[in-house]
Design a protein around this motif. Structure first.
Motif, PDB file in Angstrom:
ATOM      1  N   SER A  38      -3.618  52.615  16.359  1.00  0.00           N
ATOM      2  CA  SER A  38      -2.763  53.859  16.404  1.00  0.00           C
ATOM      3  C   SER A  38      -3.500  54.965  17.393  1.00  0.00           C
ATOM      4  CB  SER A  38      -2.486  54.192  15.173  1.00  0.00           C
ATOM      5  OG  SER A  38      -3.550  54.625  14.332  1.00  0.00           O
ATOM      6  N   PHE A  39      -5.012  54.992  17.427  1.00  0.00           N
ATOM      7  CA  PHE A  39      -5.497  55.881  18.175  1.00  0.00           C
ATOM      8  C   PHE A  39      -5.495  55.964  19.548  1.00  0.00           C
ATOM      9  CE2 PHE A  39      -8.658  52.527  17.994  1.00  0.00           C
ATOM     10  CZ  PHE A  39      -9.246  52.651  19.188  1.00  0.00           C
ATOM     11  N   ILE A  40      -5.070  54.710  20.230  1.00  0.00           N
ATOM     12  CA  ILE A  40      -4.930  54.409  21.507  1.00  0.00           C
ATOM     13  C   ILE A  40      -3.871  55.355  22.146  1.00  0.00           C
ATOM     14  CG2 ILE A  40      -4.599  52.782  23.441  1.00  0.00           C
ATOM     15  CD1 ILE A  40      -6.126  50.645  21.372  1.00  0.00           C
ATOM     16  N   PRO A  41      -2.568  55.187  21.633  1.00  0.00           N
ATOM     17  CA  PRO A  41      -1.571  55.896  22.388  1.00  0.00           C
ATOM     18  C   PRO A  41      -2.013  57.539  22.593  1.00  0.00           C
ATOM     19  CG  PRO A  41      -0.715  54.585  20.833  1.00  0.00           C
ATOM     20  CD  PRO A  41      -2.090  54.533  20.723  1.00  0.00           C
ATOM     21  N   LEU A  42      -2.796  58.132  21.296  1.00  0.00           N
ATOM     22  CA  LEU A  42      -2.869  59.525  21.179  1.00  0.00           C
ATOM     23  C   LEU A  42      -4.033  59.975  22.384  1.00  0.00           C
ATOM     24  CD1 LEU A  42      -2.793  62.136  19.724  1.00  0.00           C
ATOM     25  CD2 LEU A  42      -4.857  61.309  18.318  1.00  0.00           C
ATOM     26  N   ILE A  43      -5.074  58.830  22.242  1.00  0.00           N
ATOM     27  CA  ILE A  43      -6.096  59.166  23.475  1.00  0.00           C
ATOM     28  C   ILE A  43      -5.483  58.998  25.079  1.00  0.00           C
ATOM     29  CG2 ILE A  43      -8.072  57.970  24.633  1.00  0.00           C
ATOM     30  CD1 ILE A  43      -8.914  57.300  22.080  1.00  0.00           C
ATOM     31  N   LEU A  44      -4.622  58.316  25.232  1.00  0.00           N
ATOM     32  CA  LEU A  44      -3.839  58.237  26.324  1.00  0.00           C
ATOM     33  C   LEU A  44      -3.033  59.296  26.663  1.00  0.00           C
ATOM     34  CD1 LEU A  44      -2.750  54.339  26.439  1.00  0.00           C
ATOM     35  CD2 LEU A  44      -4.684  55.386  28.009  1.00  0.00           C
TER      36      LEU A  44
END
Length: 294
Positions: free
Chosen positions: A254-260
């Motif tokens: 779930s952290f991937i979309p936030l980083i993107l």
């Protein structure tokens, strides 16, 4: 062909600039996220509007505008280094520190102006949303879209929405919903195009919010081609992130979309400031004639 080549160079240069100045651009953003989490935490426990809600919301607004003021100043400082060639890492790190030093002076110089500009932005946004909603509801009433459809939409279930459309709506009603969706997309793009240059105009030419808006709109019409291209490119990136979110929005990934999303936000702002800088170098240090008269 020349226009496309120039624009491709803009997006490439913006990415390189952001990558080379990550410390100066990312650190204020991370600090702001942490502060906002602490400031807005009380809002999540409020079920009604009371004095505590108003205080927390006001602090959140002030933190937001303070961050934008300082962060935009850091981005502008990073853009000023776009043509600098570094001989070693220590020299680059030294410049990162110099970029960060612009944060608090930026807050002091621009917070009031950014606060007013933010209020104007949300007024424009509110008017746009209300006007589109009223027009949409009027069309939906004319074509007799049943209230039950909105109840199904509120469930958020894509499967239920699809099943209801297939079973209960006529082809004309489906076409109307599709038309409203497309119209909403067009309005969204036009609004983002309208406000695209507000912040750069303020930081490069005028601290006066009204003057900055006038200059931003003039800049928009003089550079309508690149403005449209920036909006379309950024929309494509945002859409891609949304697709990624569908597959990685839950669980350990779930952290991937936030980083993107944060990367997208930084890239968007860097690109806009970089292009405005390239077109207003002669006036960026002394301000515009209109600003001086005001």
């Amino acid at each position: 062909y020349n226009l496309l080549a120039m624009n491709n160079n803009l997006f490439k240069q913006s990415w390189i600039l952001m990558k080379n100045n990550l410390i100066g651009i990312v650190e204020p953003l991370m600090f702001w996220l942490l502060v906002m989490m602490l400031v807005l935490a009380p809002l999540s426990t409020k079920s009604s509007v009371d004095i505590g809600f108003i205080i927390a919301a006001s602090l959140g607004f002030l933190c937001f505008t303070a961050f934008l003021s300082g962060w935009y100043a850091c981005v502008k400082s990073a853009v000023s280094l776009k043509n600098k060639v570094y001989n070693d890492v220590s020299e680059r790190n030294k410049d990162q520190i110099e970029i960060l030093k612009n944060f608090f002076p930026g807050v002091a110089d621009y917070m009031l102006s950014i606060s007013i500009l933010t209020v104007i932005y949300f007024i424009f946004l509110g008017i746009t949303i209300v006007a589109f909603r009223l027009c949409s509801l009027k069309l939906l009433a004319i074509y007799n879209i049943p209230q039950e459809f909105f109840n199904v939409v509120n469930t958020g279930s894509q499967l239920k929405i699809t099943e209801y459309i297939q079973s209960n709506l006529t082809p004309h009603q489906v076409l109307l919903l599709l038309g409203i969706f497309i119209a909403g997309f067009v309005v969204y793009m036009i609004f983002n195009l309208f406000v695209l240059w507000f912040a750069p105009a303020m930081f490069y030419e005028s601290k006066n919010p009204v003057t900055a808006i006038i200059l931003a709109l003039k800049f928009l019409f003089k550079n309508i081609g690149i403005s449209l291209l920036i909006i379309l490119v950024m929309f494509a990136i945002n859409f891609t992130i949304s697709v990624v979110n569908v597959f990685t929005g839950n669980g350990l990934l779930s952290f991937i979309p936030l980083i993107l999303l944060l990367t997208y936000f930084m890239y968007y702002v860097t690109t806009v400031f970089l292009y405005y800088d390239s077109k207003t170098q002669n006036t960026s240090n002394c301000g515009s004639k209109l600003d001086r008269e005001v």
